[in-house]
Design a protein around this motif. Structure first.
Motif, PDB file in Angstrom:
ATOM      1  N   LEU A  70       0.802  -1.334  -0.056  1.00 41.47           N
ATOM      2  CA  LEU A  70       0.014   0.002  -0.014  1.00 41.47           C
ATOM      3  C   LEU A  70       0.904   1.191   0.017  1.00 41.47           C
ATOM      4  O   LEU A  70       0.512   2.101  -0.665  1.00 41.47           O
ATOM      5  CB  LEU A  70      -0.846  -0.025   1.358  1.00 41.47           C
ATOM      6  N   GLY A  71       2.050   1.079   0.635  1.00 44.91           N
ATOM      7  CA  GLY A  71       2.942   2.242   0.469  1.00 44.91           C
ATOM      8  C   GLY A  71       3.502   2.759  -0.858  1.00 44.91           C
ATOM      9  O   GLY A  71       3.743   3.658  -1.175  1.00 44.91           O
ATOM     10  N   LEU A  72       3.684   1.496  -1.439  1.00 46.59           N
ATOM     11  CA  LEU A  72       4.267   1.684  -2.733  1.00 46.59           C
ATOM     12  C   LEU A  72       3.216   2.159  -3.557  1.00 46.59           C
ATOM     13  O   LEU A  72       3.187   3.112  -4.556  1.00 46.59           O
ATOM     14  CB  LEU A  72       4.836   0.587  -3.478  1.00 46.59           C
ATOM     15  N   MET A  73       1.981   1.584  -3.464  1.00 47.45           N
ATOM     16  CA  MET A  73       0.679   2.168  -4.360  1.00 47.45           C
ATOM     17  C   MET A  73       0.722   3.642  -4.095  1.00 47.45           C
ATOM     18  O   MET A  73       0.279   4.499  -4.872  1.00 47.45           O
ATOM     19  CB  MET A  73      -0.466   1.330  -4.060  1.00 47.45           C
ATOM     20  N   ALA A  74       0.646   4.032  -2.839  1.00 50.43           N
ATOM     21  CA  ALA A  74       0.413   5.583  -2.593  1.00 50.43           C
ATOM     22  C   ALA A  74       1.630   6.462  -3.156  1.00 50.43           C
ATOM     23  O   ALA A  74       1.306   7.371  -3.735  1.00 50.43           O
ATOM     24  CB  ALA A  74       0.345   5.885  -1.115  1.00 50.43           C
ATOM     25  N   LYS A  75       2.768   5.624  -3.181  1.00 55.82           N
ATOM     26  CA  LYS A  75       3.999   6.611  -3.490  1.00 55.82           C
ATOM     27  C   LYS A  75       3.977   6.824  -5.028  1.00 55.82           C
ATOM     28  O   LYS A  75       4.405   7.712  -5.610  1.00 55.82           O
ATOM     29  CB  LYS A  75       5.359   5.781  -3.268  1.00 55.82           C
ATOM     30  N   PHE A  76       3.607   5.752  -5.875  1.00 55.75           N
ATOM     31  CA  PHE A  76       3.872   5.583  -7.269  1.00 55.75           C
ATOM     32  C   PHE A  76       2.588   5.830  -8.205  1.00 55.75           C
ATOM     33  O   PHE A  76       2.566   5.903  -9.334  1.00 55.75           O
ATOM     34  CB  PHE A  76       4.366   4.283  -7.712  1.00 55.75           C
ATOM     35  N   ALA A  77       1.067   5.720  -7.541  1.00 59.96           N
ATOM     36  CA  ALA A  77       0.046   5.809  -8.127  1.00 59.96           C
ATOM     37  C   ALA A  77       0.101   7.227  -9.066  1.00 59.96           C
ATOM     38  O   ALA A  77      -0.592   6.806 -10.292  1.00 59.96           O
ATOM     39  CB  ALA A  77      -0.912   5.850  -7.005  1.00 59.96           C
ATOM     40  N   ALA A  78       0.440   8.056  -8.758  1.00 63.19           N
ATOM     41  CA  ALA A  78       0.116   9.551  -9.429  1.00 63.19           C
ATOM     42  C   ALA A  78       1.517   9.639 -10.714  1.00 63.19           C
ATOM     43  O   ALA A  78       0.891  10.459 -11.512  1.00 63.19           O
ATOM     44  CB  ALA A  78       0.585  10.665  -8.624  1.00 63.19           C
ATOM     45  N   ILE A  79       2.192   8.919 -10.607  1.00 59.55           N
ATOM     46  CA  ILE A  79       3.269   8.845 -11.747  1.00 59.55           C
ATOM     47  C   ILE A  79       3.529   7.429 -12.538  1.00 59.55           C
ATOM     48  O   ILE A  79       4.246   7.605 -13.518  1.00 59.55           O
ATOM     49  CB  ILE A  79       4.752   9.493 -11.014  1.00 59.55           C
ATOM     50  N   THR A  80       2.802   6.734 -12.194  1.00 60.92           N
ATOM     51  CA  THR A  80       2.903   5.378 -12.987  1.00 60.92           C
ATOM     52  C   THR A  80       1.617   5.103 -13.417  1.00 60.92           C
ATOM     53  O   THR A  80       0.671   5.266 -12.962  1.00 60.92           O
ATOM     54  CB  THR A  80       3.683   4.266 -12.115  1.00 60.92           C
ATOM     55  N   THR A  81       1.438   3.895 -14.519  1.00 57.85           N
ATOM     56  CA  THR A  81       0.557   3.514 -15.030  1.00 57.85           C
ATOM     57  C   THR A  81       0.475   1.952 -14.791  1.00 57.85           C
ATOM     58  O   THR A  81       1.709   1.281 -14.890  1.00 57.85           O
ATOM     59  CB  THR A  81       0.066   3.527 -16.400  1.00 57.85           C
ATOM     60  N   LEU A  82      -0.321   1.300 -14.513  1.00 56.87           N
ATOM     61  CA  LEU A  82      -0.238  -0.240 -14.106  1.00 56.87           C
ATOM     62  C   LEU A  82      -1.038  -0.955 -15.209  1.00 56.87           C
ATOM     63  O   LEU A  82      -1.891  -0.650 -15.808  1.00 56.87           O
ATOM     64  CB  LEU A  82      -0.895  -0.648 -13.008  1.00 56.87           C
ATOM     65  N   SER A  83      -0.356  -2.119 -15.860  1.00 60.57           N
ATOM     66  CA  SER A  83      -0.864  -2.770 -16.904  1.00 60.57           C
ATOM     67  C   SER A  83      -0.677  -4.301 -16.384  1.00 60.57           C
ATOM     68  O   SER A  83       0.352  -4.656 -15.665  1.00 60.57           O
ATOM     69  CB  SER A  83      -0.150  -2.566 -18.264  1.00 60.57           C
ATOM     70  N   THR A  84      -1.302  -5.251 -16.931  1.00 58.86           N
ATOM     71  CA  THR A  84      -1.346  -6.716 -16.923  1.00 58.86           C
ATOM     72  C   THR A  84      -0.653  -7.214 -18.085  1.00 58.86           C
ATOM     73  O   THR A  84      -1.231  -7.118 -19.054  1.00 58.86           O
ATOM     74  CB  THR A  84      -2.594  -7.365 -15.959  1.00 58.86           C
ATOM     75  N   HIS A  85       0.116  -8.418 -17.783  1.00 55.25           N
ATOM     76  CA  HIS A  85       0.588  -9.303 -19.114  1.00 55.25           C
ATOM     77  C   HIS A  85       0.713 -10.728 -18.615  1.00 55.25           C
ATOM     78  O   HIS A  85       0.864 -11.125 -17.481  1.00 55.25           O
ATOM     79  CB  HIS A  85       1.869  -8.683 -19.306  1.00 55.25           C
ATOM     80  N   GLU A  86       0.366 -11.436 -19.558  1.00 54.74           N
ATOM     81  CA  GLU A  86       0.432 -12.915 -19.519  1.00 54.74           C
ATOM     82  C   GLU A  86       1.943 -13.326 -19.970  1.00 54.74           C
ATOM     83  O   GLU A  86       2.150 -13.027 -21.026  1.00 54.74           O
ATOM     84  CB  GLU A  86      -0.682 -13.648 -20.669  1.00 54.74           C
ATOM     85  N   THR A  87       2.280 -14.202 -18.941  1.00 54.82           N
ATOM     86  CA  THR A  87       3.702 -14.234 -18.992  1.00 54.82           C
ATOM     87  C   THR A  87       3.784 -16.026 -18.725  1.00 54.82           C
ATOM     88  O   THR A  87       2.839 -16.522 -18.350  1.00 54.82           O
ATOM     89  CB  THR A  87       4.657 -13.561 -18.442  1.00 54.82           C
ATOM     90  N   ALA A  88       5.101 -16.437 -18.612  1.00 54.80           N
ATOM     91  CA  ALA A  88       5.331 -17.440 -18.041  1.00 54.80           C
ATOM     92  C   ALA A  88       5.120 -17.843 -16.466  1.00 54.80           C
ATOM     93  O   ALA A  88       4.776 -18.903 -16.171  1.00 54.80           O
ATOM     94  CB  ALA A  88       6.794 -18.264 -18.320  1.00 54.80           C
ATOM     95  N   ASP A  89       5.002 -16.790 -15.803  1.00 55.49           N
ATOM     96  CA  ASP A  89       4.614 -16.646 -14.557  1.00 55.49           C
ATOM     97  C   ASP A  89       2.893 -16.312 -14.352  1.00 55.49           C
ATOM     98  O   ASP A  89       2.489 -16.259 -13.387  1.00 55.49           O
ATOM     99  CB  ASP A  89       5.220 -15.488 -13.682  1.00 55.49           C
ATOM    100  N   GLY A  90       2.251 -16.594 -15.481  1.00 54.48           N
ATOM    101  CA  GLY A  90       0.891 -16.275 -15.214  1.00 54.48           C
ATOM    102  C   GLY A  90       0.833 -14.781 -15.390  1.00 54.48           C
ATOM    103  O   GLY A  90       1.402 -13.916 -16.014  1.00 54.48           O
ATOM    104  N   LEU A  91      -0.428 -14.291 -14.746  1.00 54.76           N
ATOM    105  CA  LEU A  91      -0.390 -12.670 -14.923  1.00 54.76           C
ATOM    106  C   LEU A  91       0.268 -11.931 -14.018  1.00 54.76           C
ATOM    107  O   LEU A  91       0.891 -12.649 -12.996  1.00 54.76           O
ATOM    108  CB  LEU A  91      -2.048 -12.338 -14.515  1.00 54.76           C
ATOM    109  N   VAL A  92       1.205 -11.049 -14.565  1.00 60.65           N
ATOM    110  CA  VAL A  92       2.155 -10.321 -13.779  1.00 60.65           C
ATOM    111  C   VAL A  92       1.656  -8.711 -14.075  1.00 60.65           C
ATOM    112  O   VAL A  92       0.897  -8.564 -15.004  1.00 60.65           O
ATOM    113  CB  VAL A  92       3.593 -10.498 -14.349  1.00 60.65           C
TER     114      VAL A  92
END
Length: 312
Positions: free
Chosen positions: A244-266
């Motif tokens: 939650l601390g990371l989300m609060a810190k970076f939410a305003a300056i980053t965009t989140l996307s999901t990707h299908e990989t060998a690890d599943g969803l990342v």
């Protein structure tokens, strides 16, 4: 240069993707894999032409030499990682297709133990387990179980008898199976990760804690190049607060996307067009048992080449 030489060189170069896949599985990063494969090719071209002409299967020769280089590198890598800044993690791949094993490779038979890494063999979760093997075990396991190299040829690489190499691969296989036993299916994994994203986005601590195993572990790799947790974070409450601390810190300056990989969803966090953080998760019993945060830019090079997915 004659037409025959051009054809031979092109045939030899066609082996490179398979060799890169081999070296990546052994060393855990694309850069190290590229260096190992390049050294193998350099040794080939340094040989006198007469010696090269006497090699019936150049591809098999390159595989053996690449494996020996990786074996040596694995021994020295353990020493180097003692001075690595913070935690070391394998490099996550945005697309495993480049390093997929050749058609028909892998151990035959229906025993699930023999096929334990077939679906996620390029995942960071499996590579983390391979890190716990001895160099000889790792080389024997990858060569035999992924690339179907006979134990007689593996013996030439590791300098032991074929029977000893059989034992090395068997020990490694059991270890991987034990460490990977109980992990969630791809569908379960992805459902939990989507719920994790939703809970983290709301900022509700309780909802996030409920999705984490009580003994969850969070590991972050910044390589000393960017900010990252120097030590693992343990326990559902501490990990939830960290997230939650990371989300609060970076939410305003980053965009989140999901990707299908060998690890599943990342999860991938980008500032502009630059991916600066990739998060992979391990799920057991519908809860996240481990979170791995890659922030080292040297291990995110391939993510910068990945086109933005529609709606991502």
């Amino acid at each position: 240069m004659s037409e025959a030489t051009i054809t031979d060189d092109a045939r030899l170069e066609s082996e490179r993707p398979q060799l890169l896949g081999l070296a990546y599985r052994m060393l855990g990063t694309v850069a190290d894999a590229e260096d190992a494969v390049q050294e193998a090719y350099a040794r080939w071209y340094r040989m006198p032409p007469a010696d090269r002409a006497g090699i019936v299967k150049p591809g098999a020769w390159l595989m053996r030499v690449t494996s020996r280089i990786c074996l040596d590198e694995l021994g020295s890598a353990r020493v180097r990682r003692e001075s690595y800044v913070g935690e070391w993690l394998p490099e996550p791949l945005p697309d495993a297709s480049l390093f997929a094993p050749p058609s028909g490779a892998g151990s035959p038979g229906a025993d699930p133990l023999d096929r334990v890494v077939r679906e996620d063999e390029l995942s960071t979760a499996v590579l983390v387990v391979l890190e716990s093997l001895s160099p000889a075990e790792r080389v024997a396991f990858v060569l035999h179980d992924v690339f179907a190299v006979p134990f007689g040829e593996i013996a030439e690489v590791v300098g032991r008898s074929p029977e000893a190499c059989r034992q090395l691969a068997s020990q490694a296989r059991r270890h991987v199976a034990e460490r990977r036993g109980g992990t969630a299916s791809r569908q379960q994994h992805d459902a939990v990760l989507r719920a994790f994203v939703a809970a983290a986005s709301t900022g509700e601590l309780g909802g996030l804690v409920a999705l984490l195993d009580p003994s969850v572990r969070l590991v972050s790799d910044g390589g000393g190049l960017v900010s990252a947790a120097r030590r693992p974070v343990h326990g559902s409450d501490d990990v939830a607060r960290f997230v939650l601390g990371l989300m609060a810190k970076f939410a305003a300056i980053t965009t989140l996307s999901t990707h299908e990989t060998a690890d599943g969803l990342v999860l991938a966090f980008a500032e502009g067009d630059v991916v600066g953080t990739v998060v992979t998760a391990e799920v057991r019993a519908d809860r996240i048992s481990e979170l791995r945060i890659m922030r080292n830019p040297e291990k995110l090079r391939l993510w910068q080449r990945r086109p933005r997915p529609p709606g991502g």
